[in-house]
Write an enzyme that holds these catalytic residues in place. Sequence first.
Site, PDB file in Angstrom:
ATOM      1  N   ASN A  64       1.175  -0.774  -0.437  1.00  0.00           N
ATOM      2  CA  ASN A  64       0.331   0.537  -0.155  1.00  0.00           C
ATOM      3  C   ASN A  64       1.039   1.460  -0.196  1.00  0.00           C
ATOM      4  O   ASN A  64       1.909   1.771   0.845  1.00  0.00           O
ATOM      5  CB  ASN A  64      -1.196   0.045   1.316  1.00  0.00           C
ATOM      6  CG  ASN A  64      -2.020   1.059   1.096  1.00  0.00           C
ATOM      7  OD1 ASN A  64      -1.971   2.064   1.410  1.00  0.00           O
ATOM      8  ND2 ASN A  64      -3.349   0.947   0.825  1.00  0.00           N
ATOM      9  N   TYR A  67       2.031   2.067   3.380  1.00  0.00           N
ATOM     10  CA  TYR A  67       3.330   1.287   3.946  1.00  0.00           C
ATOM     11  C   TYR A  67       3.075   0.685   4.559  1.00  0.00           C
ATOM     12  O   TYR A  67       2.663  -0.450   4.795  1.00  0.00           O
ATOM     13  CB  TYR A  67       4.430   1.787   4.125  1.00  0.00           C
ATOM     14  CG  TYR A  67       5.441   2.306   2.786  1.00  0.00           C
ATOM     15  CD1 TYR A  67       4.886   3.133   1.994  1.00  0.00           C
ATOM     16  CD2 TYR A  67       6.530   2.251   3.073  1.00  0.00           C
ATOM     17  CE1 TYR A  67       5.769   3.210   1.373  1.00  0.00           C
ATOM     18  CE2 TYR A  67       7.659   2.478   2.021  1.00  0.00           C
ATOM     19  CZ  TYR A  67       7.219   3.037   1.023  1.00  0.00           C
ATOM     20  OH  TYR A  67       7.951   3.689  -0.474  1.00  0.00           O
ATOM     21  N   GLU A  74       1.207 -14.724   4.242  1.00  0.00           N
ATOM     22  CA  GLU A  74       0.541 -15.733   4.818  1.00  0.00           C
ATOM     23  C   GLU A  74      -0.767 -14.761   5.074  1.00  0.00           C
ATOM     24  O   GLU A  74      -1.463 -15.690   5.338  1.00  0.00           O
ATOM     25  CB  GLU A  74       1.916 -16.127   5.602  1.00  0.00           C
ATOM     26  CG  GLU A  74       2.808 -16.336   5.171  1.00  0.00           C
ATOM     27  CD  GLU A  74       3.805 -15.786   4.710  1.00  0.00           C
ATOM     28  OE1 GLU A  74       3.849 -14.388   4.836  1.00  0.00           O
ATOM     29  OE2 GLU A  74       5.624 -15.598   5.439  1.00  0.00           O
ATOM     30  N   CYS A 113       2.847 -12.992  11.317  1.00  0.00           N
ATOM     31  CA  CYS A 113       2.908 -14.301  10.619  1.00  0.00           C
ATOM     32  C   CYS A 113       2.467 -15.051  11.372  1.00  0.00           C
ATOM     33  O   CYS A 113       1.727 -15.801  11.525  1.00  0.00           O
ATOM     34  CB  CYS A 113       3.331 -14.225   8.990  1.00  0.00           C
ATOM     35  SG  CYS A 113       2.826 -12.995   8.219  1.00  0.00           S
TER      36      CYS A 113
HETATM   37  N1  THU Z   1       6.341 -10.143   3.440  1.00  0.00           N
HETATM   38  C1  THU Z   1       5.350 -10.996   2.809  1.00  0.00           C
HETATM   39  O1  THU Z   1       4.502 -11.186   2.194  1.00  0.00           O
HETATM   40  N2  THU Z   1       5.550 -12.044   3.869  1.00  0.00           N
HETATM   41  C2  THU Z   1       6.569 -12.398   5.238  1.00  0.00           C
HETATM   42  O2  THU Z   1       6.435 -13.223   6.199  1.00  0.00           O
HETATM   43  C3  THU Z   1       7.656 -11.096   4.775  1.00  0.00           C
HETATM   44  C4  THU Z   1       7.561 -10.129   4.210  1.00  0.00           C
HETATM   45  C5  THU Z   1       6.076  -9.057   2.346  1.00  0.00           C
HETATM   46  C6  THU Z   1       5.660  -8.473   3.022  1.00  0.00           C
HETATM   47  C7  THU Z   1       6.100  -6.870   2.214  1.00  0.00           C
HETATM   48  O3  THU Z   1       5.205  -6.487   0.920  1.00  0.00           O
HETATM   49  C8  THU Z   1       7.383  -7.588   1.398  1.00  0.00           C
HETATM   50  O4  THU Z   1       7.218  -8.784   1.673  1.00  0.00           O
HETATM   51  C9  THU Z   1       9.304  -7.264   2.169  1.00  0.00           C
HETATM   52  O5  THU Z   1       8.712  -6.606   3.281  1.00  0.00           O
END
Ligand code: THU
Length: 160
Positions: A64, A67, A74, A113
């Site tokens: 977004n 941010y 997940e 997560c």
């Molecule tokens: N991100 C995930 O989708 N899962 C995680 O467990 C770690 C980080 C994403 C969030 C953000 O869009 C990007 O990775 C960089 O942090």
Amino acid sequence: MNNVRAERTMAEFMNQLTRETIKELIVSAMEARKRSYSPYSHYQVGAALLTESGQIVTGCNIENAAYTPTNCAERTAFFKAVSEGITDFRAIAIVGSPEGDALTQYAYPCGVCRQVMMEFCNPSDFQVVVAKSEAEYRVMMLEELLPEGFGPSNLNDSTR
Ligand code: THU
């Protein structure tokens, strides 16, 4: 009994995932990663959540411009499932790497997560698969990723 059937029987007995199921989850996570909306970090993540009934619910990270509203892959998968009335889960596969087709690293779930997993899953039962390819992956239990985690059962402890 052939080897594939023997493996399946043993895996079922031990409540573990078969290689076949792991591969299916990884492929689903890779497909979900293609839908990652990550114009800011350019880090693409896909997840595939296996429900107790054998259904696969996928998710991608959704960023977004402000941010902080960003949602991890997940949690997208968990929130999709829970919002559809599904709350029992067996495993999740996660693939993540900087933009591009190549999976150059294992993408372990972030702390937030892990906490969301703790809400819905038994930490000694729920399996987390991180993968670089269909053949290169690691499988861990949630309790290894979140030792001594705080969960719903803590709130019901009558010995406080
Ligand atoms: N991100 C995930 O989708 N899962 C995680 O467990 C770690 C980080 C994403 C969030 C953000 O869009 C990007 O990775 C960089 O942090």
